[in-house]
Design a protein around this motif. Structure first.
Motif, PDB file in Angstrom:
ATOM      1  N   LEU A  78       0.950  -1.132   0.083  1.00  0.00           N
ATOM      2  CA  LEU A  78      -0.016   0.039  -0.017  1.00  0.00           C
ATOM      3  C   LEU A  78       0.869   1.379   0.123  1.00  0.00           C
ATOM      4  O   LEU A  78       0.726   2.074  -0.691  1.00  0.00           O
ATOM      5  CB  LEU A  78      -1.014   0.168   1.253  1.00  0.00           C
ATOM      6  CG  LEU A  78      -2.256  -1.274   1.114  1.00  0.00           C
ATOM      7  CD1 LEU A  78      -2.851  -0.937   2.485  1.00  0.00           C
ATOM      8  CD2 LEU A  78      -2.978  -0.662   0.197  1.00  0.00           C
ATOM      9  N   ALA A  79       2.087   1.293   0.687  1.00  0.00           N
ATOM     10  CA  ALA A  79       2.944   2.519   0.775  1.00  0.00           C
ATOM     11  C   ALA A  79       3.429   2.743  -0.499  1.00  0.00           C
ATOM     12  O   ALA A  79       3.621   3.890  -1.152  1.00  0.00           O
ATOM     13  CB  ALA A  79       3.958   2.165   1.765  1.00  0.00           C
ATOM     14  N   ALA A  80       3.626   1.603  -1.227  1.00  0.00           N
ATOM     15  CA  ALA A  80       4.375   1.670  -2.747  1.00  0.00           C
ATOM     16  C   ALA A  80       3.393   2.203  -3.756  1.00  0.00           C
ATOM     17  O   ALA A  80       3.784   2.809  -4.823  1.00  0.00           O
ATOM     18  CB  ALA A  80       4.878   0.359  -3.096  1.00  0.00           C
ATOM     19  N   LEU A  81       1.996   1.959  -3.524  1.00  0.00           N
ATOM     20  CA  LEU A  81       0.932   2.576  -4.333  1.00  0.00           C
ATOM     21  C   LEU A  81       0.774   4.183  -4.098  1.00  0.00           C
ATOM     22  O   LEU A  81      -0.014   4.548  -4.450  1.00  0.00           O
ATOM     23  CB  LEU A  81      -0.253   1.868  -3.902  1.00  0.00           C
ATOM     24  CG  LEU A  81      -0.130   0.458  -4.792  1.00  0.00           C
ATOM     25  CD1 LEU A  81      -1.411  -0.164  -4.352  1.00  0.00           C
ATOM     26  CD2 LEU A  81      -0.054   0.349  -6.244  1.00  0.00           C
ATOM     27  N   GLU A  82       1.372   4.823  -2.958  1.00  0.00           N
ATOM     28  CA  GLU A  82       1.115   6.166  -2.574  1.00  0.00           C
ATOM     29  C   GLU A  82       1.453   6.866  -3.531  1.00  0.00           C
ATOM     30  O   GLU A  82       2.510   7.151  -4.233  1.00  0.00           O
ATOM     31  CB  GLU A  82       1.879   6.267  -1.253  1.00  0.00           C
ATOM     32  CG  GLU A  82       1.627   7.838  -0.876  1.00  0.00           C
ATOM     33  CD  GLU A  82       0.605   8.026   0.106  1.00  0.00           C
ATOM     34  OE1 GLU A  82       0.048   9.294   0.350  1.00  0.00           O
ATOM     35  OE2 GLU A  82      -0.122   6.903   0.575  1.00  0.00           O
ATOM     36  N   ASP A  83       0.490   7.830  -4.102  1.00  0.00           N
ATOM     37  CA  ASP A  83       0.532   8.889  -4.922  1.00  0.00           C
ATOM     38  C   ASP A  83       0.355  10.201  -4.576  1.00  0.00           C
ATOM     39  O   ASP A  83      -0.667  10.594  -4.094  1.00  0.00           O
ATOM     40  CB  ASP A  83      -0.300   8.654  -6.153  1.00  0.00           C
ATOM     41  CG  ASP A  83      -0.197   9.619  -7.437  1.00  0.00           C
ATOM     42  OD1 ASP A  83       0.186  10.717  -7.391  1.00  0.00           O
ATOM     43  OD2 ASP A  83      -0.608   9.071  -8.604  1.00  0.00           O
ATOM     44  N   PRO A  84       1.106  11.027  -4.516  1.00  0.00           N
ATOM     45  CA  PRO A  84       0.983  12.497  -3.921  1.00  0.00           C
ATOM     46  C   PRO A  84      -0.053  13.459  -4.271  1.00  0.00           C
ATOM     47  O   PRO A  84      -0.677  13.911  -3.655  1.00  0.00           O
ATOM     48  CB  PRO A  84       2.397  13.234  -4.037  1.00  0.00           C
ATOM     49  CG  PRO A  84       3.535  12.028  -4.351  1.00  0.00           C
ATOM     50  CD  PRO A  84       2.723  10.829  -4.893  1.00  0.00           C
ATOM     51  N   LYS A  85      -0.313  13.088  -5.717  1.00  0.00           N
ATOM     52  CA  LYS A  85      -1.209  13.767  -6.310  1.00  0.00           C
ATOM     53  C   LYS A  85      -2.700  13.209  -5.892  1.00  0.00           C
ATOM     54  O   LYS A  85      -3.628  14.062  -5.572  1.00  0.00           O
ATOM     55  CB  LYS A  85      -1.263  13.557  -7.886  1.00  0.00           C
ATOM     56  CG  LYS A  85       0.175  14.625  -8.645  1.00  0.00           C
ATOM     57  CD  LYS A  85       0.132  14.331  -9.958  1.00  0.00           C
ATOM     58  CE  LYS A  85       1.186  14.907 -10.603  1.00  0.00           C
ATOM     59  NZ  LYS A  85       1.219  14.952 -12.127  1.00  0.00           N
ATOM     60  N   VAL A  86      -2.730  12.054  -5.690  1.00  0.00           N
ATOM     61  CA  VAL A  86      -4.025  11.362  -5.158  1.00  0.00           C
ATOM     62  C   VAL A  86      -4.389  12.038  -3.935  1.00  0.00           C
ATOM     63  O   VAL A  86      -5.178  12.225  -3.580  1.00  0.00           O
ATOM     64  CB  VAL A  86      -4.059   9.731  -5.096  1.00  0.00           C
ATOM     65  CG1 VAL A  86      -5.137   9.336  -4.587  1.00  0.00           C
ATOM     66  CG2 VAL A  86      -4.115   9.403  -6.483  1.00  0.00           C
ATOM     67  N   ARG A  87      -3.099  11.846  -2.948  1.00  0.00           N
ATOM     68  CA  ARG A  87      -3.403  12.258  -1.400  1.00  0.00           C
ATOM     69  C   ARG A  87      -3.741  13.820  -1.332  1.00  0.00           C
ATOM     70  O   ARG A  87      -4.659  14.071  -0.701  1.00  0.00           O
ATOM     71  CB  ARG A  87      -1.938  12.258  -0.836  1.00  0.00           C
ATOM     72  CG  ARG A  87      -2.087  12.724   0.628  1.00  0.00           C
ATOM     73  CD  ARG A  87      -0.756  12.174   1.173  1.00  0.00           C
ATOM     74  NE  ARG A  87      -0.660  10.756   1.950  1.00  0.00           N
ATOM     75  CZ  ARG A  87      -1.167  10.344   2.850  1.00  0.00           C
ATOM     76  NH1 ARG A  87      -1.899  11.396   3.865  1.00  0.00           N
ATOM     77  NH2 ARG A  87      -1.151   9.157   3.160  1.00  0.00           N
TER      78      ARG A  87
END
Length: 214
Positions: free
Chosen positions: A4-13
């Motif tokens: 899940l951490a690897a899927l983190e996207d700053p734009k999505v956040r």
């Protein structure tokens, strides 16, 4: 958790944080992670216990809704601070629970507006699917007197109930539209093209029009 951490996207956040959610995982990818896990109720409990929003969303998707006690669901709702976790918990777990009516009644009257919003969401669902035993006139009275000044999440849930009454119950439609017009809740809410406005008079009228054409 590493996946899940690897899927983190700053734009999505950044987009999610504007709505009060603290995760940056694209929901399509998150659902794919959950699908690969399949139903794993005990593992869901471990994921929920992390407190991480993305992990909790996966936990909801791999849970067995009927396995939760009313007390467990009550505790989980009070701990579900992120709006997306709150909404998914209500829609994907509580609505499928054998304790749904017990929880609907308890939450509807809760003094915490976030908890009360879950009670109103469950009430909207019952207005649409199983209205026998509900006093729709009394619900409209509460909406008329309380919705205008309600906190955001509670106001949204009450507005949904107002629209649901107007859409599914023609005998109350004129009053529901009238309440919406007087209170003007969400009248100026920005609505993307090809989407229906959440402003109750427009929402009711549009959905009824579609039903008539169907």
């Amino acid at each position: 958790m590493a996946e899940l951490a690897a899927l983190e996207d700053p734009k999505v956040r950044a987009v999610n944080e504007r709505h009060g959610d603290d995760h940056g995982v694209n929901l399509t990818r998150l659902r794919a992670v959950a699908k690969r896990q399949g139903t794993q109720h005990e593992f869901a409990g471990q994921l929920w216990a992390t407190g991480d929003t993305a992990a909790r969303l996966v936990a909801i998707l791999i849970s067995r809704p009927k396995a939760y006690t009313a007390g467990e669901l009550h505790t989980m709702l009070r701990d579900a601070h992120a709006p997306k976790v709150h909404a998914w918990l209500v829609n994907y777990i509580v609505k499928k629970s054998p304790h749904v009516e017990e929880l609907r009644v308890a939450w509807f009257a809760d003094p915490d507006p976030v908890i009360a919003s879950a009670g109103w969401a469950l009430t909207s669902d019952r207005v649409a699917k199983a209205p026998d035993g509900l006093n729709l006139s009394e619900l409209l009275d509460l909406i008329e007197s309380q919705m205008k000044d309600a906190p955001d999440r509670l106001q949204w849930a009450m507005n949904e109930c107002l629209a649901t009454i107007g859409i599914h119950h023609p005998e109350h439609r004129a009053r529901a539209i009238g309440i919406g017009e007087r209170l003007e809740v969400l009248k100026d809410y920005p609505t993307p093209p090809n989407c229906t406005s959440p402003y109750a008079p427009i929402w009711i009228t549009e959905i009824v029009r579609r039903q008539t054409l169907a």
